[in-house]
Design an enzyme around this catalytic site. Structure first.
Site, PDB file in Angstrom:
ATOM      1  CE  LYS A  44     -16.093-100.031   4.805  1.00 42.31           C
ATOM      2  NZ  LYS A  44     -16.834-101.269   5.079  1.00 42.31           N
ATOM      3  CG  ASP A  64     -14.816-104.044   4.039  1.00 42.19           C
ATOM      4  OD1 ASP A  64     -13.950-104.896   4.294  1.00 42.19           O
ATOM      5  OD2 ASP A  64     -15.472-103.438   4.919  1.00 42.19           O
ATOM      6  CE  LYS A 100     -13.719-106.448   7.542  1.00 46.84           C
ATOM      7  NZ  LYS A 100     -14.856-105.713   6.967  1.00 46.84           N
ATOM      8  CG  ASP A 118     -12.726-120.355   1.282  1.00 50.96           C
ATOM      9  OD1 ASP A 118     -12.216-121.488   1.373  1.00 50.96           O
ATOM     10  OD2 ASP A 118     -13.946-120.163   1.165  1.00 50.96           O
ATOM     11  CB  THR A 153     -11.374-102.948  15.644  1.00 50.73           C
ATOM     12  OG1 THR A 153     -12.469-102.862  14.742  1.00 50.73           O
ATOM     13  CG2 THR A 153     -10.143-102.389  14.982  1.00 50.73           C
ATOM     14  NE  ARG A 163     -22.137 -96.612  12.453  1.00 55.43           N
ATOM     15  CZ  ARG A 163     -21.840 -97.443  13.435  1.00 55.43           C
ATOM     16  NH1 ARG A 163     -22.808 -97.915  14.191  1.00 55.43           N
ATOM     17  NH2 ARG A 163     -20.593 -97.807  13.650  1.00 55.43           N
TER      18      ARG A 163
HETATM   19  O1  C5P Z   1     -20.243 -96.053  10.570  1.00 51.24           O
HETATM   20  P1  C5P Z   1     -18.773 -96.187  10.808  1.00 51.24           P
HETATM   21  O2  C5P Z   1     -17.991 -94.924  10.523  1.00 51.24           O
HETATM   22  O3  C5P Z   1     -18.463 -96.788  12.157  1.00 51.24           O
HETATM   23  O4  C5P Z   1     -18.329 -97.249   9.698  1.00 51.24           O
HETATM   24  C1  C5P Z   1     -17.062 -97.810   9.660  1.00 51.24           C
HETATM   25  C2  C5P Z   1     -16.981 -98.812   8.543  1.00 51.24           C
HETATM   26  O5  C5P Z   1     -15.727 -99.455   8.609  1.00 51.24           O
HETATM   27  C3  C5P Z   1     -18.033 -99.904   8.597  1.00 51.24           C
HETATM   28  O6  C5P Z   1     -18.345-100.258   7.242  1.00 51.24           O
HETATM   29  C4  C5P Z   1     -17.341-101.048   9.292  1.00 51.24           C
HETATM   30  O7  C5P Z   1     -17.822-102.312   8.871  1.00 51.24           O
HETATM   31  C5  C5P Z   1     -15.907-100.855   8.800  1.00 51.24           C
HETATM   32  N1  C5P Z   1     -14.881-101.408   9.668  1.00 51.24           N
HETATM   33  C6  C5P Z   1     -14.739-101.051  11.007  1.00 51.24           C
HETATM   34  N2  C5P Z   1     -13.743-101.602  11.768  1.00 51.24           N
HETATM   35  C7  C5P Z   1     -12.891-102.460  11.214  1.00 51.24           C
HETATM   36  C8  C5P Z   1     -13.001-102.807   9.872  1.00 51.24           C
HETATM   37  C9  C5P Z   1     -14.013-102.251   9.120  1.00 51.24           C
HETATM   38  O8  C5P Z   1     -15.506-100.248  11.516  1.00 51.24           O
HETATM   39  N3  C5P Z   1     -11.921-102.933  11.943  1.00 51.24           N
END
Ligand code: C5P
Length: 237
Positions: free
Chosen positions: A31, A58, A60, A63, A122, A213
């Protein structure tokens, strides 16, 4: 593991390339979000896609329909496997996104990317919804926007672990549900508050998991990805 998508949330192509090279073969795709894309531009997206990696772009988009259609056409030209928009951009915008993906893919004789929508970020809780003038509950708003996404012809939505059941109930089994917020027991949650383990998210009905992460910040990212894949296999058998 086909369903495991890795968030390449780093600043440079050099770092992203090291991660992709380590993880290729263990994970189902990468992603690329606004952080890496804004720093480094589309060349790396095209680079990964052209070597056969599945890329979820990603960004998003949100527009007017004509502008989103142009952005989706450009993403399709890069060869992305999945791309997303905000469902709150409305059904005309989502239909324009669908048409743009289908038309550009047909022009290039390749499969159209999956086009999915973010229902509610979220990070938005009930007071944040009220603040922007929405009186519905978060759950009701997610349900409403998931139904709108499906009726606009998109392939699926991004849903938090807590929302998977609502989306499955509303849009059925064939709809794509992409779930971030994946954490193992005892793992640092960081800024994610509503989390689920990878195996539990799949059991709850997620189609794809987005993990950042816990894998990219691990001392050995490949071993971390293999651990998650093994946990999911153990759960499925
Ligand atoms: O590091 P982590 O596992 O929290 O990363 C989650 C990924 O998913 C990040 O790139 C974050 O921007 C994305 N994301 C999220 N919650 C959402 C939509 C996307 O954590 N509702």
């Amino acid at each position: 593991m086909e369903q495991l998508l890795i968030a390449l949330d780093v600043d440079t192509v050099a770092e992203a390339r090291v991660l992709a090279d380590r993880l290729r073969g263990v994970v189902g795709g990468f992603k690329i979000g606004s952080r890496l894309f804004t720093s480094e531009g589309p060349a790396f997206v095209e680079d990964l896609a052209s070597r056969g990696d599945r890329v979820f772009l990603d960004l998003k988009f949100h527009d007017i329909p004509n502008t989103v259609a142009g952005a989706i056409t450009a993403a399709t030209r890069l060869g992305v496997w999945m791309v997303n928009v905000h469902a709150s951009g409305g059904s005309a915008m989502m239909r324009a996104a669908r048409a743009a993906a289908d038309e550009e893919a047909a022009r290039r004789s390749r499969p159209a990317p999956l086009v999915i929508a973010v229902t509610m970020l979220t990070s938005l809780d009930q007071p944040a919804l009220t603040e922007i003038g929405l009186s519905a509950s978060v759950a009701a708003q997610v349900e409403r926007l998931a139904a709108l996404t499906e009726s606009a012809g998109l392939d699926g939505v991004v849903a938090s672990p807590q929302e998977i059941a609502i989306v499955r109930r509303t849009c059925g089994q064939r709809f794509t549900v992409v779930t971030p917020g994946i954490r193992g027991a005892g793992e640092a949650k960081g800024d994610q508050s509503r989390t689920l383990s990878a195996a539990d998210a799949l059991a709850a009905g997620a189609s794809y998991l987005v993990v950042g992460r816990p894998i990219i910040a691990a001392a050995d990212p490949r071993a971390a990805a293999e651990r998650i894949a093994a946990e999911c296999r153990g759960h499925a058998s």
